[in-house]
Structures are given as structure tokens and as C-alpha cells.
Design a protein around this motif. Structure first.
Motif, PDB file in Angstrom:
ATOM      1  N   PHE A 144       0.835  -1.216   0.000  1.00  0.00           N
ATOM      2  CA  PHE A 144       0.000   0.000   0.000  1.00  0.00           C
ATOM      3  C   PHE A 144       0.865   1.259   0.000  1.00  0.00           C
ATOM      4  CE2 PHE A 144      -2.490  -3.485   1.647  1.00  0.00           C
ATOM      5  CZ  PHE A 144      -3.483  -3.494   0.689  1.00  0.00           C
ATOM      6  N   GLU A 145       2.032   1.163   0.615  1.00  0.00           N
ATOM      7  CA  GLU A 145       2.972   2.290   0.528  1.00  0.00           C
ATOM      8  C   GLU A 145       3.395   2.494  -0.923  1.00  0.00           C
ATOM      9  OE1 GLU A 145       5.153   1.717   4.878  1.00  0.00           O
ATOM     10  OE2 GLU A 145       5.831   0.532   3.169  1.00  0.00           O
ATOM     11  N   LEU A 146       3.641   1.379  -1.610  1.00  0.00           N
ATOM     12  CA  LEU A 146       4.085   1.482  -3.009  1.00  0.00           C
ATOM     13  C   LEU A 146       2.950   1.951  -3.920  1.00  0.00           C
ATOM     14  CD1 LEU A 146       6.301   1.216  -5.088  1.00  0.00           C
ATOM     15  CD2 LEU A 146       5.801  -1.211  -5.285  1.00  0.00           C
ATOM     16  N   ALA A 161     -12.018   6.293  -7.995  1.00  0.00           N
ATOM     17  CA  ALA A 161     -13.282   7.027  -8.156  1.00  0.00           C
ATOM     18  C   ALA A 161     -13.392   8.144  -7.115  1.00  0.00           C
ATOM     19  CB  ALA A 161     -14.457   6.063  -8.025  1.00  0.00           C
ATOM     20  N   ALA A 162     -12.833   7.913  -5.920  1.00  0.00           N
ATOM     21  CA  ALA A 162     -12.908   8.914  -4.848  1.00  0.00           C
ATOM     22  C   ALA A 162     -11.800   9.966  -4.966  1.00  0.00           C
ATOM     23  CB  ALA A 162     -12.827   8.208  -3.489  1.00  0.00           C
ATOM     24  N   GLY A 163     -10.955   9.833  -5.968  1.00  0.00           N
ATOM     25  CA  GLY A 163      -9.858  10.799  -6.139  1.00  0.00           C
ATOM     26  C   GLY A 163      -8.741  10.598  -5.122  1.00  0.00           C
ATOM     27  N   GLU A 164      -8.760   9.465  -4.436  1.00  0.00           N
ATOM     28  CA  GLU A 164      -7.700   9.175  -3.458  1.00  0.00           C
ATOM     29  C   GLU A 164      -6.597   8.413  -4.177  1.00  0.00           C
ATOM     30  OE1 GLU A 164      -9.628   7.308  -0.101  1.00  0.00           O
ATOM     31  OE2 GLU A 164     -10.785   9.123   0.325  1.00  0.00           O
ATOM     32  N   LEU A 165      -5.697   9.183  -4.794  1.00  0.00           N
ATOM     33  CA  LEU A 165      -4.754   8.588  -5.741  1.00  0.00           C
ATOM     34  C   LEU A 165      -3.408   8.228  -5.138  1.00  0.00           C
ATOM     35  CD1 LEU A 165      -5.499  10.840  -8.861  1.00  0.00           C
ATOM     36  CD2 LEU A 165      -6.656   8.742  -8.115  1.00  0.00           C
ATOM     37  N   GLY A 217      -4.317   8.293  -0.152  1.00  0.00           N
ATOM     38  CA  GLY A 217      -4.478   7.145  -1.032  1.00  0.00           C
ATOM     39  C   GLY A 217      -4.933   6.028  -0.125  1.00  0.00           C
ATOM     40  N   PHE A 218      -4.142   4.962  -0.043  1.00  0.00           N
ATOM     41  CA  PHE A 218      -4.442   3.947   0.971  1.00  0.00           C
ATOM     42  C   PHE A 218      -4.041   4.492   2.340  1.00  0.00           C
ATOM     43  CE2 PHE A 218      -4.681   1.315  -2.791  1.00  0.00           C
ATOM     44  CZ  PHE A 218      -5.802   0.556  -2.497  1.00  0.00           C
TER      45      PHE A 218
END
Ligand code: 3HC
Length: 387
Positions: free
Chosen positions: A334-336, A372-376, A383-384
Motif C-alpha cells: 500500500f505504501e508502493l 473514483a474517490a480521487g484518493e490517488l 491514497g491507501f
């Protein structure tokens, strides 16, 4: 509670199996698969070496257990793994004696054009300027070009703080980078590396333009990670001079470049680009023009599996920590994902799914939802993880 050991078996074993199948299918050599993951992702060793270390028999048995649980043929031990387990061979033996001669610059390269102003383009411009090349960066606005200067300045300032560079060096590197908003500024460069939007129409338009603008003999390279380089070459009157140079993020740090030839790329251009990689202290591996090349093809299904595991209720931090602890990877999945960007990751996963038609490659719903939520990822501060 899922143990680190179980997380390793869920995420890393399928990646190892996938690497064996890539070798079995003759897509890449043992050395290139190993170099790909070591220099592209910062792993201490590549997947085939890891299998040798764990023992082909052990990997085979643990995969077979997983296959019995999931029924997913991606978990069914590859035939070659079965054979090595039965006969006691290693990938080190299979890969032995395959050393190639050092490539030579068949064309003179003194100046480099970079098209784009994003993270990859900025990093690539830095790589060439740091190795003494004159770099012309073409961006859509002065403001975007200023972003490239800011990126390179920030990296060099960090190097100065660490005592690894000097103010004079920084001035020299920045002095070798010239910005331009018109593509015509690329008329005299010896090679162009483009890193603009991953959109086929946008890139086709660029390649048609570059073909008209760049001098005869100039090499046109793309750092696309998902589009057909053959199609880009076909948009020009010089498909023999069109090639892929797939850099990794962050480009100034990751040492790998996947050099992607199409059926039309000339051997001379291939060799020149590999020699150029060595000049800028990168490691080149050879790939055919197929979705994901070596590294993304092995990396993204693993990242997608990590998202699926999170969907099943395992905490993100637990997965990240388990992978760093058990596999020794420099970042948890998830960091990557947050470094690469969830939009980029989703696009790559979709391409892999389309190319290989493996049900197990279908993009995870949680990855789709993040986009979709813009959490890129890092670039949007969430993001995560949150930044
Ligand atoms: N830009 C430039 N330099 C950077 C940087 C960045 N964004 N991030 C870190 N660095 C430099 C640091 O300055 C430092 O340089 P030094 O060794 O000369 O002092 C060096 O990298 C190591 O950095 P740190 O000590 O701060 O941090 P880490 O030891 O945690 O290393 C990392 C950071 C090198 C990014 C490491 O975590 C790593 O290797 N991660 C894996 C990255 C990866 O897998 N990339 C591939 C993604 S897939 C891809 O790109 C394909 C595409 O198609 C999507």
C-alpha cells in the motif's frame, strides 16, 4: 488474525509462480527477470533467486496447498517448478553462462529531449542532465516547466544536505536543462524520451509530430507502461527508430530501464539505447512489446492481490509490515501503490487483465473505489494511507 507468514504465502508465492511462468514462456531470461525486480523495485533479490533460496520443493508444496484452497490456476505450481522440485535443479543453473557483450553507442547521443513535466518526465530529465547530457524539456506551459526545475532542485538540495552533491554541481545540472513550450525545440536532439499522458491518441499525435520535427536518425523513445509501442512506431515514417525506455519511479533512484523493442525496431537502435542506459548508470533489460513488460507484469498482480486481501478484512498496516518483514521488500504494497498512484496502478492492472484474460487479474473493487474517490496516493495527499 492473519500471520505475516500467511500474508507472505498469499501475496508473494503467486508472484514467484508468475515469474517462473514468464521464464517458461521464454518472454524473458533468468538474468533479466532478476535484474528487473532488483533494479526496478529495490528488492534484495529477484523471484527466481528467492525460489532457489527457499528451495523449489518448499515453494512448490506451499503453492500446491494454496491452490488446493483457492482452485485458482495462478496458484497451481508452474510445470518448471514441479520439475526443479522433482529433479533438484536451480534457476541459478538455468541462467548460468548467459552473459551478453557490453552494448555500444551505434549512433552519437549528445543531446536528449524529454516531453512531459510530470514526476516521470522530471526524473528522467534529471537522470540525463546529471550524466552530462544537454536536455531540452518540452512542456505545455511555463508553469509546468517550472515544476520540473522545482523537482530537480528539491532532489539536488536533498543530495547536498546529505553531502552527496555540491551547489556548483546543482548549478551545472540545472544549467544543462532547457525548457520549451514548442515541440519544434526538439529539432536537433539525438533522442527524445516522452513521458506524457498514458493515452493512445495523445501519444499518437505526439509521435506524428516528433516524426516531422526531429532530425533524421534521431531516436524516438517512449516510457509508456501500458500502450502499444508498435502502434506508436507505425504512426511515424521511422518505426525502426522507435523504442520503449520504461523508467521506474522514482526515476533518479531506481536503476532499471526496460528497453522495449517492437518487431520494427532496428538492432542498432536497441544497442544504442542500451549503451545510453549504461552511460546514465542505469541497468537495461530486454523486453518484447507486450503489456506490463517484465516488472509491471509481475508487480501489479501482487499489488492487486494485496488490495483483495485488504478487502477480506486484513489491516493495511498489517499487510505492509508483514511484507517488509517476511519478503524484505523496501515498501509494503500500500505504501508502493501510494507512490505509483492508484490511477496509474488501476490503468496498468486493467491492461494486464485485457492482455492475459486471467480472472485473477481483474482489478480489485477497492482500487477502483480509491480512484473514483480521487484518493490517488501521495500526489493527492491521501491514497491507501494519508500524507
Ligand atoms: N526522488 C528522488 N530521489 C529520491 C526520492 C524521490 N522521490 N525518494 C527517495 N530518493 C532518494 C533519496 O534521496 C536517497 O538518496 P541517497 O541514497 O543518494 O541518499 C535514496 O533515494 C534512498 O531514499 P531514503 O533513504 O529516503 O528512503 P528509502 O531507503 O526508503 O528508499 C526508495 C526509497 C528508493 C523509493 C525505496 O523505498 C524503494 O526502492 N522503493 C520501491 C520503489 C518501487 O518499487 N518502484 C517501482 C514502482 S513501479 C513503476 O515505477 C513502474 C511504472 O510503470 C508505474
Amino acid at each position: 488474525m492473519t500471520s505475516p507468514h500467511e500474508i507472505f504465502d498469499t501475496l508473494v508465492l503467486p508472484y514467484l509462480n508468475h515469474a517462473v511462468r514468464m521464464y517458461e514462456a521464454s518472454y524473458a531470461s533468468v538474468a533479466d527477470i532478476e535484474a528487473g525486480m532488483v533494479f526496478g523495485c529495490g528488492y534484495a533479490q529477484g523471484p527466481l533467486t528467492l525460489i532457489d533460496e527457499l528451495g523449489a520443493g518448499t515453494v512448490r508444496d506451499r503453492l500446491a496447498k494454496r491452490y488446493a484452497e483457492t482452485g485458482d490456476h495462478l496458484h497451481q505450481p508452474a510445470e518448471l517448478l514441479e520439475r526443479l522440485a522433482a529433479e533438484g535443479g536451480t534457476f541459478a543453473e538455468l541462467g548460468a553462462g548467459a552473459g551478453a557483450e557490453a552494448p555500444e553507442l551505434k549512433r552519437e547521443i549528445a543531446s536528449v529531449g524529454v516531453v512531459g513535466t510530470g514526476t516521470m518526465a522530471s526524473g528522467i530529465a534529471q537522470v540525463f542532465a546529471q550524466s552530462g547530457y544537454e536536455v531540452v524539456v518540452v512542456g505545455r506551459s511555463e508553469e509546468k516547466l517550472a515544476g520540473v526545475t522545482r523537482y530537480v532542485t528539491k532532489n539536488l538540495d536533498r543530495a547536498i544536505e546529505k553531502g552527496k552533491s555540491t551547489e556548483e554541481d546543482k548549478v551545472a545540472v540545472l544549467g544543462r536543462i532547457t525548457g520549451a513550450t514548442a515541440r519544434e525545440a526538439l529539432a536537433d536532439v539525438d533522442i527524445v524520451v516522452e513521458a506524457i499522458a498514458e493515452d493512445l491518441d495523445v501519444k499518437l499525435d505526439l509521435f506524428r509530430d516528433l516524426d516531422g520535427i526531429c532530425k533524421q536518425g534521431a531516436i524516438l523513445a517512449t516510457t509508456t507502461s501500458s500502450l502499444s509501442i508498435t502502434q506508436l512506431g507505425a504512426a511515424t515514417d521511422r518505426p525502426a527508430d522507435v523504442i520503449g525506455m520504461h523508467f521506474f519511479n522514482p526515476a533518479p533512484v531506481m536503476k532499471l530501464v526496460e528497453v522495449v523493442t517492437t518487431p520494427a525496431t532496428s538492432a542498432e537502435v536497441d544497442e544504442t539505447v542500451k549503451a545510453l542506459c549504461a552511460k546514465v548508470r542505469k541497468v537495461a533489460v530486454s523486453c518484447g512489446d507486450r503489456s506490463g513488460f517484465i516488472v509491471n507484469c509481475l508487480l501489479f498482480p501482487y499489488l492487486n492481490d494485496a488490495v483483495l486481501l485488504a478487502e477480506s478484512g486484513v489491516e493495511l498496516a498489517t499487510i505492509d509490515a508483514a511484507i517488509k518483514e517476511t519478503a524484505g521488500f523496501p515498501m509494503g504494497p500500500f505504501e508502493l501503490l501510494d507512490v505509483v498512484g492508484n490511477d496509474v496502478s488501476l490503468a496498468i492492472q486493467k491492461e494486464l487483465y485485457a492482455e492475459f484474460k486471467e480472472p485473477g487479474f481483474a482489478p480489485a473493487a477497492m482500487l477502483e473505489a480509491k480512484v473514483a474517490a480521487g484518493e490517488l496516493g501521495r500526489k493527492t495527499k491521501v491514497g491507501f494511507h494519508r500524507y
